[in-house]
Design a protein around this motif. Structure first.
Motif, short mmCIF file in Angstrom:
data_model
loop_
_atom_site.label_atom_id
_atom_site.label_comp_id
_atom_site.label_asym_id
_atom_site.label_seq_id
_atom_site.Cartn_x
_atom_site.Cartn_y
_atom_site.Cartn_z
N SER A 64 95.99 -54.06 12.95
CA SER A 64 96.53 -54.31 14.29
C SER A 64 95.40 -54.16 15.30
O SER A 64 94.74 -53.12 15.35
CB SER A 64 97.67 -53.32 14.61
OG SER A 64 98.18 -53.55 15.91
N GLY A 82 107.46 -48.39 26.76
CA GLY A 82 107.34 -49.32 25.65
C GLY A 82 108.61 -50.11 25.43
O GLY A 82 109.71 -49.63 25.70
N HIS A 83 108.45 -51.33 24.92
CA HIS A 83 109.60 -52.19 24.64
C HIS A 83 110.19 -51.91 23.26
O HIS A 83 111.40 -52.03 23.06
CB HIS A 83 109.20 -53.66 24.74
CG HIS A 83 108.73 -54.07 26.10
ND1 HIS A 83 109.54 -54.03 27.22
CD2 HIS A 83 107.52 -54.53 26.54
CE1 HIS A 83 108.87 -54.45 28.28
NE2 HIS A 83 107.64 -54.74 27.90
N ARG A 84 109.33 -51.54 22.32
CA ARG A 84 109.79 -51.33 20.94
C ARG A 84 110.08 -49.86 20.64
O ARG A 84 110.95 -49.56 19.83
CB ARG A 84 108.73 -51.85 19.96
CG ARG A 84 108.48 -53.35 20.05
CD ARG A 84 107.44 -53.78 19.04
NE ARG A 84 107.15 -55.21 19.14
CZ ARG A 84 107.86 -56.15 18.54
NH1 ARG A 84 108.89 -55.82 17.80
NH2 ARG A 84 107.52 -57.42 18.67
N ILE A 85 109.34 -48.96 21.27
CA ILE A 85 109.49 -47.53 21.02
C ILE A 85 109.78 -46.84 22.34
O ILE A 85 109.21 -47.18 23.38
CB ILE A 85 108.20 -46.95 20.40
CG1 ILE A 85 107.84 -47.72 19.12
CG2 ILE A 85 108.37 -45.47 20.08
CD1 ILE A 85 106.52 -47.29 18.50
N ASP A 86 110.67 -45.86 22.32
CA ASP A 86 111.06 -45.14 23.53
C ASP A 86 109.97 -44.14 23.89
O ASP A 86 110.07 -42.94 23.60
CB ASP A 86 112.40 -44.44 23.32
CG ASP A 86 112.93 -43.81 24.62
OD1 ASP A 86 112.41 -44.17 25.71
OD2 ASP A 86 113.83 -42.95 24.54
N LEU A 115 107.17 -54.97 11.51
CA LEU A 115 107.87 -55.13 12.77
C LEU A 115 108.41 -56.55 12.88
O LEU A 115 107.75 -57.50 12.44
CB LEU A 115 106.96 -54.82 13.96
CG LEU A 115 106.43 -53.39 14.05
CD1 LEU A 115 105.40 -53.27 15.18
CD2 LEU A 115 107.56 -52.40 14.27
N LYS A 116 109.55 -56.68 13.49
CA LYS A 116 110.19 -57.99 13.61
C LYS A 116 109.35 -58.92 14.50
O LYS A 116 108.87 -58.53 15.56
CB LYS A 116 111.60 -57.83 14.21
CG LYS A 116 112.37 -59.14 14.32
CD LYS A 116 113.75 -58.91 14.89
CE LYS A 116 114.52 -60.22 15.02
NZ LYS A 116 115.88 -60.01 15.60
N ASP A 118 109.12 -61.92 17.03
CA ASP A 118 109.96 -62.63 17.99
C ASP A 118 109.07 -63.46 18.90
O ASP A 118 107.88 -63.63 18.65
CB ASP A 118 110.82 -61.64 18.80
CG ASP A 118 109.99 -60.53 19.44
OD1 ASP A 118 108.80 -60.76 19.74
OD2 ASP A 118 110.53 -59.43 19.64
N SER A 121 106.05 -61.41 20.15
CA SER A 121 105.05 -60.95 19.18
C SER A 121 104.47 -62.06 18.33
O SER A 121 103.52 -61.83 17.58
CB SER A 121 105.66 -59.89 18.27
OG SER A 121 106.73 -60.44 17.51
N ASP A 124 100.65 -62.62 17.19
CA ASP A 124 99.93 -61.37 17.41
C ASP A 124 98.92 -61.14 16.29
O ASP A 124 99.16 -61.53 15.14
CB ASP A 124 100.90 -60.18 17.41
CG ASP A 124 101.55 -59.96 18.77
OD1 ASP A 124 101.22 -60.68 19.72
OD2 ASP A 124 102.40 -59.05 18.85
N ARG A 126 98.50 -58.75 14.52
CA ARG A 126 99.08 -57.65 13.76
C ARG A 126 99.48 -58.27 12.44
O ARG A 126 100.53 -58.91 12.34
CB ARG A 126 100.28 -57.05 14.50
CG ARG A 126 100.86 -55.81 13.84
CD ARG A 126 102.17 -55.38 14.46
NE ARG A 126 102.04 -54.84 15.81
CZ ARG A 126 102.58 -55.39 16.89
NH1 ARG A 126 103.27 -56.52 16.79
NH2 ARG A 126 102.44 -54.83 18.07
#
Length: 265
Positions: A64, A82-86, A115-116, A118, A121, A124, A126
């Motif tokens: 990544s 963050g959008h994916r993690i709080d 990771l999904k 979309d 992403s 990316d 990654r």
């Protein structure tokens, strides 16, 4: 150019010829890029060397590559939710690869399966890289061919599009490269060998932009926070309150110094 490998070539050569290990030959012939051997801590370099030697032909390393903005004002750093993690984390994100990058298919590189994927992403950097092709992949990345090289997109997506900062003042934004921090480790979360590659950039503010940042700092929101160095080092824990009012991502520590190691490496 071999750096930490140079003094090992003679002792390792006996191992190479006795085992016929093609991956060892591949590593010695391609060599680890200067940017990695200069910046990767000794323990992680050995871990990468060992993992590559032991890798099977069908084994992949998760890679990544991201860039982070160091936005610093009057002793505080700007972090965004963050959008994916709080958690709150540096403004920035994973670099993009262009569809013209044929080398990815040539090297057998696969999309990330942790990771999904979309619309945000997609494309990316990654990815899953065949362990035996990792060095060629890093060589390609450093060539800057067929991939994102500037630092505009994430700033726009995370601070301008949501309306936190005015587009007329921050298009474009000026950045200055600080340093790169690679981290190689075994990820217990994803259960795989993982190379994280963070590039840190300072945001250079004009007087007008600095005033806009101060206005942002003085406008409360649950979508971002301004925190001091101590809060980042303690990942959001507040000594005075004796609790953690919010979580700060571990990679935020890289804004303070390139010597901060992720995952206690």
């Amino acid at each position: 150019m071999l750096h930490f490998f140079s003094h090992l070539i003679m002792p390792i050569s006996e191992f190479i010829f006795s085992t016929g290990s093609s991956i060892a030959v591949n590593i010695l012939s391609n060599r680890l890029d200067a940017f990695l051997s200069d910046r990767l801590p000794t323990r992680q370099r050995w871990a990468l060397w060992r993992a590559s030697l032991l890798a099977s032909p069908n084994q992949y390393f998760r890679v990544s590559i991201a860039y982070l903005y160091r936005i610093y004002l009057d002793g505080e750093y700007l972090l965004i939710k963050g959008h994916r993690i709080d958690q709150y984390q540096p403004v920035g994100g994973v670099r993009k690869v262009y569809s013209s990058a044929k080398i990815l298919s040539e090297l057998g590189i696969l999309d990330d399966d942790c990771l999904k994927i979309d619309d945000v992403s997609r494309q990316d950097l990654r990815v899953r890289v065949p362990a035996r092709k990792l060095l060629k992949f890093l060589n390609w990345y450093e060539s800057r061919e067929d991939r994102e090289v500037d630092q505009q997109r994430e700033f726009v997506e995370e601070l301008i599009k949501p309306g936190f900062l005015p587009a007329n003042l921050f298009t474009p934004v000026t950045t200055q490269y600080r340093y790169t921090v690679p981290t190689f480790h075994f990820s217990p979360h994803f259960q795989c060998q993982e190379l994280l590659y963070h590039e840190v950039f300072d945001v250079k503010l004009s007087p007008q932009q600095e005033q806009a940042m101060k206005h942002l700092r003085d406008t409360p929101s649950d979508q971002y926070v301004w925190v001091d160095e101590g809060s980042i080092l303690m990942l959001g824990h507040d000594k005075r309150l004796k609790r953690k009012p919010f979580q700060i991502g571990e990679h935020a520590r890289l804004l303070i110094s390139k010597d901060h190691k992720l995952f206690n490496q």
